[in-house]
Enzyme design. Sequence first.
Site, PDB file in Angstrom:
ATOM      1  CE  LYS A  10      12.885  -1.319  -9.696  1.00  0.00           C
ATOM      2  NZ  LYS A  10      12.812  -2.282  -8.576  1.00  0.00           N
ATOM      3  CB  THR A  12       9.294   1.627 -10.599  1.00  0.00           C
ATOM      4  OG1 THR A  12      10.397   0.760 -10.318  1.00  0.00           O
ATOM      5  CG2 THR A  12       8.724   1.330 -11.981  1.00  0.00           C
ATOM      6  CB  CYS A  13      13.365   3.935  -7.404  1.00  0.00           C
ATOM      7  SG  CYS A  13      14.157   4.634  -5.959  1.00  0.00           S
ATOM      8  CB  THR A  14       9.690   6.547  -3.861  1.00  0.00           C
ATOM      9  OG1 THR A  14       8.641   5.596  -3.986  1.00  0.00           O
ATOM     10  CG2 THR A  14       9.150   7.838  -3.292  1.00  0.00           C
ATOM     11  NE  ARG A  17       7.461   7.717  -8.653  1.00  0.00           N
ATOM     12  CZ  ARG A  17       7.277   6.558  -8.035  1.00  0.00           C
ATOM     13  NH1 ARG A  17       7.700   5.448  -8.598  1.00  0.00           N
ATOM     14  NH2 ARG A  17       6.678   6.496  -6.870  1.00  0.00           N
TER      15      ARG A  17
END
Length: 125
Positions: A10, A12-14, A17
Site C-alpha cells: 500500500k 501510503t504505508c510507512t 515506503r
Amino acid sequence: MADSITVYEKPTCTKCREMNRFLVDNGVDFSKVNYYIEPLTKEKLQELLRKMKLTPRDILRTSEPVYRELGLGKGEFTDAEIIALMVKHPDLIQRPIVERGKRAVLGRPTENVEEFALISAMEFY
C-alpha cells in the site's frame, strides 16, 4: 523471470515506503503491486502464505478497525474465511509482502528482506 522481486504494498504505508527506499538504495530491481488497485485473489494470497510458511492469522493486522468490526479476535474463523475476508478487506493484510521465486517474506521489519533481496540468484536457489 523466476528471480524477480515483487513487493505487494500500500504506497501510503510507512513500512512499504521504507521497503521501497531500502530496495532502491541497495540497487535491487523490483516491481510493485498496489493490492488496493490490483487486489490479491484468494489463490494469490494462498500462494504467498505457502511461500512465507505462515497462516492467514499470522498476517492479520489486528490494529485495524475492520478487524474489530468483524470480530476476528474471537478465533471462530477458519483459514478459508480469513482469506476471503482479507481479499474483501485488504487493510487486514500485513504489509509489505516481498516475493522472490519460490519464497516470500513479510517485510516487517525491513531486516526480514535484507538477505532475501540482496543475495544473488545463484545463492538464492
